[in-house]
Design a protein around this motif. Structure first.
Motif, PDB file in Angstrom:
ATOM      1  N   LYS A 149      17.206  34.815 -10.093  1.00 55.73           N
ATOM      2  CA  LYS A 149      15.980  34.081 -10.403  1.00 55.73           C
ATOM      3  C   LYS A 149      15.000  34.985 -11.128  1.00 55.73           C
ATOM      4  CE  LYS A 149      12.442  31.047  -8.467  1.00 55.73           C
ATOM      5  NZ  LYS A 149      12.957  29.754  -8.912  1.00 55.73           N
ATOM      6  N   PRO A 150      14.532  34.587 -12.299  1.00 55.72           N
ATOM      7  CA  PRO A 150      13.564  35.430 -13.017  1.00 55.72           C
ATOM      8  C   PRO A 150      12.141  35.249 -12.490  1.00 55.72           C
ATOM      9  CG  PRO A 150      14.070  33.488 -14.312  1.00 55.72           C
ATOM     10  CD  PRO A 150      14.940  33.418 -13.070  1.00 55.72           C
ATOM     11  N   GLU A 151      11.426  36.339 -12.452  1.00 55.07           N
ATOM     12  CA  GLU A 151       9.982  36.298 -12.241  1.00 55.07           C
ATOM     13  C   GLU A 151       9.368  36.520 -13.616  1.00 55.07           C
ATOM     14  OE1 GLU A 151       7.466  38.377  -8.951  1.00 55.07           O
ATOM     15  OE2 GLU A 151       7.497  39.712 -10.678  1.00 55.07           O
ATOM     16  N   LEU A 152       8.724  35.498 -14.159  1.00 58.42           N
ATOM     17  CA  LEU A 152       8.179  35.584 -15.511  1.00 58.42           C
ATOM     18  C   LEU A 152       6.892  36.402 -15.483  1.00 58.42           C
ATOM     19  CD1 LEU A 152       8.716  31.916 -16.757  1.00 58.42           C
ATOM     20  CD2 LEU A 152      10.349  33.807 -16.614  1.00 58.42           C
ATOM     21  N   GLU A 153       6.892  37.516 -16.214  1.00 65.79           N
ATOM     22  CA  GLU A 153       5.752  38.435 -16.187  1.00 65.79           C
ATOM     23  C   GLU A 153       4.736  38.011 -17.241  1.00 65.79           C
ATOM     24  OE1 GLU A 153       5.773  40.826 -13.791  1.00 65.79           O
ATOM     25  OE2 GLU A 153       7.666  39.935 -13.217  1.00 65.79           O
ATOM     26  N   VAL A 154       3.611  37.496 -16.786  1.00 67.19           N
ATOM     27  CA  VAL A 154       2.553  37.007 -17.673  1.00 67.19           C
ATOM     28  C   VAL A 154       1.470  38.079 -17.743  1.00 67.19           C
ATOM     29  CG1 VAL A 154       0.866  35.174 -18.057  1.00 67.19           C
ATOM     30  CG2 VAL A 154       3.104  34.627 -17.063  1.00 67.19           C
ATOM     31  N   PHE A 155       1.613  38.962 -18.716  1.00 68.12           N
ATOM     32  CA  PHE A 155       0.665  40.071 -18.833  1.00 68.12           C
ATOM     33  C   PHE A 155      -0.648  39.631 -19.479  1.00 68.12           C
ATOM     34  CE2 PHE A 155       4.688  42.313 -18.372  1.00 68.12           C
ATOM     35  CZ  PHE A 155       4.349  43.332 -17.496  1.00 68.12           C
ATOM     36  N   ASN A 156      -0.641  38.495 -20.161  1.00 67.71           N
ATOM     37  CA  ASN A 156      -1.876  37.979 -20.766  1.00 67.71           C
ATOM     38  C   ASN A 156      -1.681  36.497 -21.074  1.00 67.71           C
ATOM     39  OD1 ASN A 156      -0.578  37.773 -23.406  1.00 67.71           O
ATOM     40  ND2 ASN A 156      -0.705  39.995 -23.451  1.00 67.71           N
ATOM     41  N   GLY A 157      -2.740  35.889 -21.601  1.00 68.22           N
ATOM     42  CA  GLY A 157      -2.682  34.447 -21.834  1.00 68.22           C
ATOM     43  C   GLY A 157      -1.610  34.031 -22.827  1.00 68.22           C
ATOM     44  N   GLY A 158      -1.342  34.892 -23.826  1.00 73.92           N
ATOM     45  CA  GLY A 158      -0.295  34.561 -24.774  1.00 73.92           C
ATOM     46  C   GLY A 158       1.075  34.498 -24.115  1.00 73.92           C
ATOM     47  N   HIS A 159       1.276  35.327 -23.099  1.00 66.02           N
ATOM     48  CA  HIS A 159       2.555  35.296 -22.387  1.00 66.02           C
ATOM     49  C   HIS A 159       2.701  34.012 -21.579  1.00 66.02           C
ATOM     50  CE1 HIS A 159       2.906  39.995 -22.514  1.00 66.02           C
ATOM     51  NE2 HIS A 159       2.894  39.421 -23.713  1.00 66.02           N
ATOM     52  N   LEU A 160       1.576  33.393 -21.208  1.00 66.09           N
ATOM     53  CA  LEU A 160       1.682  32.086 -20.548  1.00 66.09           C
ATOM     54  C   LEU A 160       2.216  31.055 -21.538  1.00 66.09           C
ATOM     55  CD1 LEU A 160       1.312  30.294 -18.113  1.00 66.09           C
ATOM     56  CD2 LEU A 160      -1.101  30.023 -18.719  1.00 66.09           C
ATOM     57  N   ASN A 161       1.780  31.132 -22.790  1.00 69.41           N
ATOM     58  CA  ASN A 161       2.347  30.240 -23.803  1.00 69.41           C
ATOM     59  C   ASN A 161       3.851  30.423 -23.911  1.00 69.41           C
ATOM     60  OD1 ASN A 161      -0.103  29.093 -24.568  1.00 69.41           O
ATOM     61  ND2 ASN A 161      -0.485  30.643 -26.135  1.00 69.41           N
ATOM     62  N   GLU A 162       4.280  31.681 -23.932  1.00 67.62           N
ATOM     63  CA  GLU A 162       5.711  31.957 -24.024  1.00 67.62           C
ATOM     64  C   GLU A 162       6.456  31.435 -22.795  1.00 67.62           C
ATOM     65  OE1 GLU A 162       5.503  32.743 -27.412  1.00 67.62           O
ATOM     66  OE2 GLU A 162       7.254  33.985 -26.921  1.00 67.62           O
TER      67      GLU A 162
END
Length: 294
Positions: A149-162
């Protein structure tokens, strides 16, 4: 997760980030580096309330290691000393070669979880990680193949888009919309880690945590990670917002200003106590697996 989950007393999952790959014993002599030290630290963190341990590996000289063989030594040491803790391997690597990034996924058995950086990242003076979409897709595909299971690393708001792009490649799980029950590329519930600190991570301020949480789609579970002195206030706020939290010496070397932390377990124990005081029980590993769909 939402504030309603906090009010309902939903268990909070505590992750202990034991060692990382940037600073070592020169920054805090209590930071574990060898497989045996990491195994002992994992066991103590589990006893203190951690249900997930986030693992990096290091060479004998303390520098970061990516080789499957070294991760095997570390994860074997952890599994030998812990009861039921969930093992999560890092695939991150500011300054790391891309061809080594999948090595931590190839231990036997595979880790139950692994981190997945969602885009470009700068940290400290010379540490840069491109994390191209091609690399992210390749790591994600190998995780799917090995049941990780991946833990999606959201380092900033742009990574939330990704992250949203992976959450639903057809666009039906958009901001504020209900999650689909089928057809998603990720096993439900998706698990996003919101990261706050310096460099290209989100500016560590409560309003920015509120903003990111407000923009999460329905049906996801989120975790809060904040570096240094921001660890305590933002993880506490994450508990109040119904999220899960990560603490440990990888992210924060100090217990309070001017006082080095004695151990990872000390930081986990403090956070577990705060969660209990705020009315959220600390999840056992079994409860964490149920919440995360492992």
């Amino acid at each position: 997760m939402t504030y309603a989950d906090y009010r309902d007393g939903k268990p909070v999952i505590l992750t202990a980030a034991l060692t990382g790959g940037v600073h070592g014993k020169e920054a805090n002599p209590n930071l574990p580096e060898t497989p045996a030290e990491i195994g002992e630290a994992a066991a103590a963190a589990e006893r203190a309330g951690a249900s997930i341990v986030h693992l990096h590996a290091r060479r004998d000289n303390g520098e970061r290691a990516f080789a499957t063989e070294r991760f095997q030594e570390v994860t074997d040491a952890v599994r030998a000393r812990t009861d039921d803790v969930i093992v999560q391997h890092s695939t991150g690597g500011t300054g790391a070669p891309n061809d080594l990034r999948a090595e931590p996924l190839r231990t036997d058995p595979a880790p139950e979880m692994a981190s997945l950086d969602m885009g470009p990242l700068n940290r400290y003076q010379h540490l840069t990680s491109e994390n191209t979409r091609g690399l992210v897709a390749a790591l994600h595909a190998e995780m799917q193949e090995r049941g990780i299971k991946p833990e999606l690393e959201v380092f900033n708001g742009g990574h939330l888009n990704e992250s949203l792009a992976i959450l639903d490649s057809e666009g039906s799980r958009s901001l504020g919309q209900p999650a689909r029950s089928a057809g998603d590329e990720l096993d439900d519930p998706p698990y996003l880690n919101l990261v706050f600190g310096g460099g290209t991570t989100t500016i560590p301020h409560p309003r920015n945590l509120l903003n990111l949480v407000e923009n999460l789609p329905a049906g996801v579970e989120f975790n809060v990670l904040a570096f240094g002195p921001h660890q305590l206030p933002l993880t506490t706020m994450g508990i109040l917002l119904g999220g899960h939290v990560r603490v440990g010496l990888e992210d924060n070397l100090y217990y309070r200003k001017g006082e080095l932390a004695e151990s990872n377990a000390q930081l986990v124990e403090r956070t577990a106590g705060i969660a209990e005081q705020l009315g959220r029980p600390v999840a056992t590993p079994a409860e964490a697996r149920e919440i995360l769909g492992l």
